[in-house]
Scaffold this motif. Sequence first.
Motif, mmCIF file in Angstrom:
data_model
loop_
_atom_site.group_PDB
_atom_site.id
_atom_site.type_symbol
_atom_site.label_atom_id
_atom_site.label_comp_id
_atom_site.label_asym_id
_atom_site.label_seq_id
_atom_site.Cartn_x
_atom_site.Cartn_y
_atom_site.Cartn_z
ATOM 1 N N ARG A 163 0.837 -1.186 0.000
ATOM 2 C CA ARG A 163 0.000 0.000 0.000
ATOM 3 C C ARG A 163 0.880 1.247 0.000
ATOM 4 O O ARG A 163 2.058 1.196 0.330
ATOM 5 N N THR A 164 0.272 2.362 -0.378
ATOM 6 C CA THR A 164 0.966 3.640 -0.453
ATOM 7 C C THR A 164 0.216 4.642 0.406
ATOM 8 O O THR A 164 -1.009 4.746 0.321
ATOM 9 N N ILE A 169 -3.606 3.940 -0.043
ATOM 10 C CA ILE A 169 -4.111 3.361 -1.281
ATOM 11 C C ILE A 169 -3.666 1.903 -1.274
ATOM 12 O O ILE A 169 -2.470 1.611 -1.208
ATOM 13 N N GLU A 170 -4.620 1.002 -1.269
ATOM 14 C CA GLU A 170 -4.316 -0.428 -1.202
ATOM 15 C C GLU A 170 -3.961 -0.955 -2.600
ATOM 16 O O GLU A 170 -4.788 -1.534 -3.291
ATOM 17 N N VAL A 171 -2.739 -0.710 -3.013
ATOM 18 C CA VAL A 171 -2.241 -1.196 -4.294
ATOM 19 C C VAL A 171 -0.769 -1.561 -4.094
ATOM 20 O O VAL A 171 -0.053 -0.834 -3.403
ATOM 21 N N ASP A 200 4.135 -2.519 -8.116
ATOM 22 C CA ASP A 200 3.388 -2.715 -9.361
ATOM 23 C C ASP A 200 2.809 -1.390 -9.867
ATOM 24 O O ASP A 200 2.639 -1.199 -11.061
ATOM 25 N N ALA A 201 2.493 -0.482 -8.964
ATOM 26 C CA ALA A 201 1.833 0.765 -9.327
ATOM 27 C C ALA A 201 2.785 1.798 -9.918
ATOM 28 O O ALA A 201 2.378 2.633 -10.710
#
Length: 60
Positions: free
Chosen positions: A27-28, A35-37, A41-42
């Motif tokens: 997450r960020t 932000i749960e990503v 990868d983002a």
Amino acid sequence: MSGQPALVDTRALRADARRHGLPEPVRTRVDTAFIEVPALDAFDGVICVPDTTLSADLPR
């Protein structure tokens, strides 16, 4: 710290983490929320700018 801008290639971090079975950030943080990503990868890269200033010709 050198005081110079720095670039981190997250593609290289992602490959290294996966090759060695290391945990990856999932997450960020943005201000007071997350932000749960998967961060690696983002983003292809992250740039760090040690100092910023407001341009004198911009209205306040």
